[in-house]
Design an enzyme around this catalytic site. Structure first.
Site, mmCIF file in Angstrom:
data_model
loop_
_atom_site.group_PDB
_atom_site.id
_atom_site.type_symbol
_atom_site.label_atom_id
_atom_site.label_comp_id
_atom_site.label_asym_id
_atom_site.label_seq_id
_atom_site.Cartn_x
_atom_site.Cartn_y
_atom_site.Cartn_z
ATOM 1 N N HIS A 60 44.147 24.987 51.236
ATOM 2 C CA HIS A 60 44.230 25.933 52.353
ATOM 3 C C HIS A 60 45.458 26.832 52.278
ATOM 4 O O HIS A 60 46.061 27.187 53.302
ATOM 5 C CB HIS A 60 44.205 25.180 53.690
ATOM 6 C CG HIS A 60 43.586 25.999 54.792
ATOM 7 N ND1 HIS A 60 43.565 25.599 56.111
ATOM 8 C CD2 HIS A 60 42.963 27.222 54.773
ATOM 9 C CE1 HIS A 60 42.962 26.503 56.861
ATOM 10 N NE2 HIS A 60 42.587 27.500 56.071
ATOM 11 N N CYS A 80 47.095 24.370 60.390
ATOM 12 C CA CYS A 80 47.026 23.912 58.998
ATOM 13 C C CYS A 80 47.800 24.787 58.011
ATOM 14 O O CYS A 80 48.742 24.322 57.363
ATOM 15 C CB CYS A 80 45.569 23.836 58.546
ATOM 16 S SG CYS A 80 44.493 22.880 59.623
#
Length: 587
Positions: A142, A81
């Protein structure tokens, strides 16, 4: 006469455009289209109907493909990610920004870590903002929050070109849902629990021995052991024991709205925010980045979709995400913006093969491609869906089998917005507009470099004159159990150490003939073997000469939990709030 005709044209242009828009022709006149970017989390390329899945229902994503262009070799710049999204936002390999790790921590671990997307990196949102776009991010970030204090927000979306942010500054975890096994550093947590239990047992044994006279020891020593054990327990449990409060939060801009999140209404809130952003900015131009929390574990799915798919909870979650895509596309139609909007759908990397609950598969399917999430070289970890739609501009129903990258979105949207790429740095992405419109027959990429953390695992060479797609693997993960195709029992495959195999000479495949990477070539079976390996070797040398040392954002210091950086909507450590109680109505 000419002047009179020109004035009449100016007066009639809006009416003519409205008429032409009915036939999808006015989009071609838009100098600055709206831009809508969908990015799924952990979605496998084999999970989508238009990529061959005939059991999970994805009618809205499939509709995008029918009405636009579908890429079959769309490649993520990283198989996890944080680095993949950093590359997507900046158009640069994550190793250039310090978002590639040389340790086992390859993604950000805490909202209260100090690492994140550096302030000197320029996102496509920043460049579009400079071109007059209103920019919004709904969903997962993130990329870090703060650097030195809990409210400096140096890594926050609003410091990287977004005018509006609503969503998770972190990512979904099992810890975000009650009664789920821990998902954050589960192996380390198990060791810490064991050490704490051993210390407790030792203290109890010493105490019992002292009381019974079996052990001659001073009470002061027992007290010191007790204090040391207590401090050890507090030092780790203060972070890992409250992950749901520290990481599972929702923010609107810089303000926390839920701490911890209530997952049963998160999808509804995200959808409401996306639709509201489109409505507020319908006069455009706008950039809306919808960064789904779906389909990352724990796969929390609303009751409307539970048990409806043929693939258990994972399939239910995919179908809920597809429904959300449809609702957002419907809002474009409602506002009359379909033909004025450049729309894109992709996943940040491949499906997570090791995500399981007993015999139930909780991760995605990567189709015919070997490997999955976390594997920097194998196709299953990096080949993802890639779909574009812009009615009247991009030819509908087109399939392109050319190597492209998520990094290409950066120069593509900057081009559409009339912006100029930064000239003081290497941009690894390529403008896809000529390829998407059919004006360029080949991708501009000759080489693509496939990293696992900061370690180069494989390289792809697009030999344009022959049509071959050569791929050399220098490092591959050791599957567990052998031949399983994944690292079951480890959570994710490692990038280095005893968990990988180094290949000299490298494993070589021609993806144009063997997309599943099932039969490695050799000098005996491929006459061009040595020439191809030499060509790729020279490309690696040239690529490495373009790399410059940068601060490592995922260093051990940057990823550990720092209480002074913890976002908190109360008085730390009493962090709890719910400001969304009036926003729970589903659309």
């Amino acid at each position: 006469v000419i002047l009179l005709c020109f004035r009449m044209y100016l007066l009639m242009a809006p009416t003519l455009c409205l008429f032409w828009n009915t036939f999808g022709l006015c989009a071609a006149m838009d100098s600055k289209p709206n831009i809508l970017l969908f990015l799924a989390d952990d979605l496998g390329i084999g999970d989508v109907g238009c990529y061959g899945n005939n059991t999970i229902r994805t009618p809205n994503i499939d509709r995008l493909a029918r009405e636009g262009v579908r890429l079959t070799q769309h490649i993520a710049a990283a198989p996890l990610c944080t680095p993949s999204r950093a590359a997507f936002l900046t158009g640069r390999y994550p190793i250039r920004s310090g978002m590639a790790s040389s340790s086992r921590y390859r993604a950000l671990q805490w909202n209260a870590g100090s690492g994140g997307l550096p302030a000197n990196e320029t996102t496509f949102a920043r460049l579009l903002q400079q071109q007059g776009y209103t920019t919004g991010l709904i969903g997962k970030w993130h990329q870090g929050v703060s650097c030195e204090s809990f409210n400096d927000h140096c890594h926050h979306p609003l410091h990287h070109g977004f005018d509006y942010f609503y969503g998770m500054p972190f990512t979904l975890l099992n810890n975000c849902q009650e009664n789920k096994p821990p998902g954050l550093d589960a192996a380390l947590q198990a060791k810490l629990w064991l050490y704490s239990q051993v210390i407790t047992l030792a203290v109890l044994t010493l105490t019992a021995g002292k009381l019974t006279g079996l052990i001659s020891i001073r009470w002061k020593i027992i007290a010191c052991f007790t204090l040391a054990g207590s401090l050890f327990f507090i030092s780790w449990y203060s972070s890992y024991g409250f992950v749901q409060y520290w990481n599972c939060i929702l923010m609107r801009n810089r303000d926390i709205t839920e701490q911890p999140m209530r997952l049963e209404r998160t999808a509804s809130l995200m959808l409401k925010e996306a639709v509201s952003f489109i409505k507020r900015n319908r006069h455009g131009p706008f950039l809306l980045f919808v960064s789904f929390l779906h389909v990352h574990t724990p796969l929390f799915t609303t009751a409307k979709f539970l048990g409806k798919s043929h693939h258990g909870l994972y399939g239910d979650n995919v179908e809920e995400m597809d429904w959300m895509v449809g609702k957002i596309l419907d809002s474009l139609d409602k506002e009359g913006l379909k033909n004025h909007t450049f729309t894109y759908f992709a996943s940040d990397h491949g499906g997570h093969l090791e995500a399981q609950d007993g015999s139930a598969q909780l991760g995605g399917w990567n189709g015919i491609y070997k490997g999955g999430k976390g594997m920097g070289g194998w196709e299953g970890g990096i080949r993802v869906p890639g779909i574009f739609r812009w009615p009247g501009v991009l030819p509908a129903g087109t399939v392109i089998d050319e190597p492209t990258s998520l990094m290409d979105i950066y120069p593509t949207v900057v081009h559409l917005a009339g912006g100029i790429l930064p000239q003081d740095r290497v941009i690894d992405g390529r403008n896809l507009v000529p390829l998407l419109r059919g004006r360029a027959p080949k991708s501009e990429h000759e080489f693509l470099f496939h990293y696992c953390g900061s370690y180069l695992h494989a390289v792809r060479w697009h030999q344009k004159d022959s049509g071959a797609i050569w791929k050399a693997h220098y490092v591959t993960p050791v599957f567990h159990p052998p031949g399983a195709g994944a690292c079951y029992g480890k959570g994710i495959c490692p990038c280095f150490g005893e968990g990988v195999t180094h290949h000299d000479p490298p494993l070589l495949f021609d993806l144009s003939r063997d997309p599943s990477e099932a039969k490695p070539l050799s000098a005996d079976t491929e006459p061009l073997f040595d020439a191809v390996i030499r060509k790729i070797g020279r490309a690696i040398e040239e690529h490495r000469r373009t790399l410059t040392p940068v601060p490592q954002q995922l260093s051990m210091y940057n990823v550990v939990w720092k209480p002074w950086l913890q976002p908190c909507c109360g008085t730390f450590p009493f962090c709890w709030c719910d400001k969304e109680s009036d926003s729970t109505q589903s659309l």
